[in-house]
Structures are given as structure tokens and as C-alpha cells.
Design an enzyme around this catalytic site. Structure first.
Site, PDB file in Angstrom:
ATOM      1  N   MET A  94     -23.783 -33.378   9.840  1.00 44.56           N
ATOM      2  CA  MET A  94     -22.550 -32.639   9.626  1.00 44.56           C
ATOM      3  C   MET A  94     -22.763 -31.134   9.435  1.00 44.56           C
ATOM      4  O   MET A  94     -21.816 -30.418   9.116  1.00 44.56           O
ATOM      5  CB  MET A  94     -21.806 -33.214   8.423  1.00 44.56           C
ATOM      6  CG  MET A  94     -21.149 -34.550   8.694  1.00 44.56           C
ATOM      7  SD  MET A  94     -19.843 -34.412   9.935  1.00 44.56           S
ATOM      8  CE  MET A  94     -19.284 -36.132  10.000  1.00 44.56           C
ATOM      9  N   TYR A 184     -23.991 -27.495  -5.254  1.00 47.39           N
ATOM     10  CA  TYR A 184     -23.154 -28.674  -5.046  1.00 47.39           C
ATOM     11  C   TYR A 184     -21.779 -28.476  -5.685  1.00 47.39           C
ATOM     12  O   TYR A 184     -20.741 -28.747  -5.063  1.00 47.39           O
ATOM     13  CB  TYR A 184     -23.852 -29.885  -5.651  1.00 47.39           C
ATOM     14  CG  TYR A 184     -23.049 -31.157  -5.700  1.00 47.39           C
ATOM     15  CD1 TYR A 184     -22.986 -32.006  -4.596  1.00 47.39           C
ATOM     16  CD2 TYR A 184     -22.365 -31.530  -6.859  1.00 47.39           C
ATOM     17  CE1 TYR A 184     -22.265 -33.185  -4.643  1.00 47.39           C
ATOM     18  CE2 TYR A 184     -21.639 -32.710  -6.908  1.00 47.39           C
ATOM     19  CZ  TYR A 184     -21.585 -33.534  -5.804  1.00 47.39           C
ATOM     20  OH  TYR A 184     -20.858 -34.701  -5.851  1.00 47.39           O
ATOM     21  N   LYS A 188     -17.796 -28.414  -4.062  1.00 48.27           N
ATOM     22  CA  LYS A 188     -16.728 -29.311  -4.508  1.00 48.27           C
ATOM     23  C   LYS A 188     -15.516 -28.533  -5.023  1.00 48.27           C
ATOM     24  O   LYS A 188     -14.369 -28.952  -4.832  1.00 48.27           O
ATOM     25  CB  LYS A 188     -17.262 -30.264  -5.582  1.00 48.27           C
ATOM     26  CG  LYS A 188     -18.311 -31.249  -5.075  1.00 48.27           C
ATOM     27  CD  LYS A 188     -17.784 -32.102  -3.927  1.00 48.27           C
ATOM     28  CE  LYS A 188     -18.775 -33.185  -3.520  1.00 48.27           C
ATOM     29  NZ  LYS A 188     -18.270 -34.004  -2.400  1.00 48.27           N
TER      30      LYS A 188
END
Length: 299
Positions: A94, A184, A188
Site C-alpha cells: 500500500m 503511527y 491515525k
């Protein structure tokens, strides 16, 4: 004293209201997914794999994707055993937006349309103090965020035709700043901003496509246990149940889904009213001496 009482009363009222709204709503029925055409990303292991199995048992057509072809083949075979009317896979990474678009195109070619897009994949991210590597932040943003946007844009015409659903798997780290997951967490938070804003635009334009943002806690996937199991002081929640709750949230067209509730929604009630207290409490539950510097994905 009056000011302190007021500060305590408001979060308590929020808790009561949250429990009320969380417990209400429509009832989930597995038959609602029979014959539905679905995409699940990040589905070779962990939560994504379990979502594929749940969808198969409920009679959905499933297209899954991840990087490892051999694992995807095994998941597809099991989906067919569990009763999926059809199950397919496409392997790739991805970080390539052309591949992200091709997943949606394959669903169109296979199914002729799409009812649910479940975005669950993440890139590898270390669990430790931020190391200052900007290149890794950029790559993670492409995988964890930009590919989600790319797939959403590609799938939207089909989802508009079916009044379908977009399900975005996020994390408590996308609502509250959490140590050791700086890159991370940034990805998000980006998902929250994009999809929450897009939802509002859908409402203004009368677009009947639901967006469910799933806020999940520590889940007992193999990667998560390996990366953070010795650092967090509370037990991991079962991936099978988490996967089912994500699907339920999407089918019921909830704006946000929280799992486990006590480790996600409850802390958020204190985020704005007592942020320092919440931050201190979160840090107190970390066994920092057990950090391993893992480069494995968190979920």
C-alpha cells in the site's frame, strides 16, 4: 471547591451520556451481510484475517489484500470453507497508490459493485522513543493514511450507487497522544481528521455513504503481543471479538466504534477536562524498562 465540583461533574455527565448512546441503536443481524460485496485490507493476519472469516460466515463476497500472497491464499481458502459465496485476493504493498487503486478496480471487475470498504492495513512501525527518522514518517503516512484516501476516492462511485459503508480501523493512539508510537499516532490522527471531515461533507451533500471510525485498544494479534506485550500493564483483547465489533459498527453505520470500551471511550472523557491526569495515568501503566525497540507493526 465549586469549580472543582463542576470540573468533576461534567466528565461524569459525559460518561452517563456516552453509556446511554453506546447501549442504544439498532440491532445487528448477520443476515444483513448476506450477498454483500466487501473489501478488507490488511487481511493476511490479525484483525483483518478475522474480519474476512466473519464476513465469509455471514455470506459476503470477499476481496482481501495484503503483502504476502501465500498467507492470502490460505485465508481465501478458509473463507470459502466457511461459506463465502466468493473469495478473492490481490497481493501488493500500500505504499504504491497505483496498487491501492487497483484493489478497488479488481473489486469492480469481480463483483460489479461494492457495498463495504474496510480499511485496516498498516505499515511496519517501531515501538520505542521517536528516533527522528523523517523518511520513515513519510512512508508510514503514505501507507497508513494516503492509501486510505486513495482507495476511498476510487471506491466512492460504487459506494454511492449502493448506499454503502466505509469502515476505517484506527486506534486510541489516533485520539490521544501515546508514547513510543509517534509516527503511527500521527497517521491515525490524520485518519480522524480526514474521515470525520468527509463525513460532514457527505451529510451536507446528501451522500448516503456511512463512515465508521473504529477506535481500538491493545489487541492480541501476534505482532502486537510481540511488540508491546511486555510494556503495557493491561491484557490484550481478543482479535476475533474485535473484528466482529468492527463489522457490526460498519453495518449499523455508527460514526465511531470503541473496543474495548473501557480502554478507549472512557479515557477520552477525561482527555479535554483532565489531560495531565490522564497522561500521568497512562504513563504509570507502562513498563518502560521492557522496551525492545521492535520494528514490527503494532496491530
Amino acid at each position: 471547591m465549586a469549580l472543582l465540583s463542576r470540573k468533576l461533574l461534567i466528565p461524569l455527565l459525559g460518561l452517563v451520556l456516552a453509556v446511554y448512546f453506546y447501549s442504544g441503536g439498532d440491532e445487528f443481524k448477520p443476515e444483513l451481510l448476506k450477498g454483500k460485496r466487501t473489501i478488507v485490507t490488511g487481511a493476511s493476519t490479525g484483525i483483518g484475517e478475522q474480519m474476512a472469516y466473519h464476513l465469509a460466515q455471514m455470506g459476503s463476497h470477499v476481496l482481501i489484500t495484503a503483502r504476502t500472497e501465500e498467507k492470502l491464499k490460505k485465508v481465501v481458502a478458509k473463507c470459502l470453507e466457511l461459506g463465502a459465496p466468493s473469495a478473492h485476493y490481490i497481493a501488493g504493498s500500500m505504499d504504491d497508490m497505483v496498487f491501492a487503486e487497483s484493489v478497488v478496480k479488481k473489486a469492480e471487475n469481480l463483483f460489479g459493485g461494492l457495498d463495504m470498504l474496510i480499511l485496516n492495513h498498516i505499515g511496519d512501525s517501531y515501538y520505542n522513543f521517536f528516533n527522528g527518522d523523517i523518511k520513515s514518517v513519510r512512508k508510514l503516512m503514505e501507507i497508513n493514511f494516503l492509501s486510505y484516501v486513495t482507495m476511498t476516492v476510487a471506491a466512492l462511485p460504487m459506494l454511492k450507487d449502493t448506499n454503502g459503508s466505509i469502515v476505517v480501523v484506527s486506534s486510541i493512539a489516533g485520539k490521544i497522544g501515546v508514547p513510543f508510537v509517534v509516527p503511527y499516532s500521527a497517521t491515525k490522527f490524520a485518519l480522524d481528521g480526514f474521515f470525520s471531515s468527509l463525513r460532514q461533507e457527505f451529510i451536507l451533500k446528501d451522500v448516503n455513504v456511512s463512515i465508521t471510525l473504529c477506535i481500538i485498544s491493545f489487541i492480541n494479534t501476534e505482532k502486537a503481543l510481540k511488540a508491546v506485550g511486555d510494556v503495557l500493564s493491561y491484557p490484550a483483547a481478543p482479535k476475533e471479538e474485535c473484528a466482529l465489533e468492527i463489522i457490526k459498527g460498519g453495518v449499523l453505520r455508527q460514526w465511531e466504534m470503541y473496543y474495548k470500551y473501557e480502554h478507549t471511550r472512557i479515557p477520552l472523557l477525561f482527555r479535554d477536562w483532565a489531560p495531565q491526569l490522564l497522561s500521568s495515568f497512562m504513563r504509570s501503566g507502562l513498563n518502560v524498562e521492557n522496551l525492545k525497540g521492535s520494528n514490527h507493526s503494532l496491530y
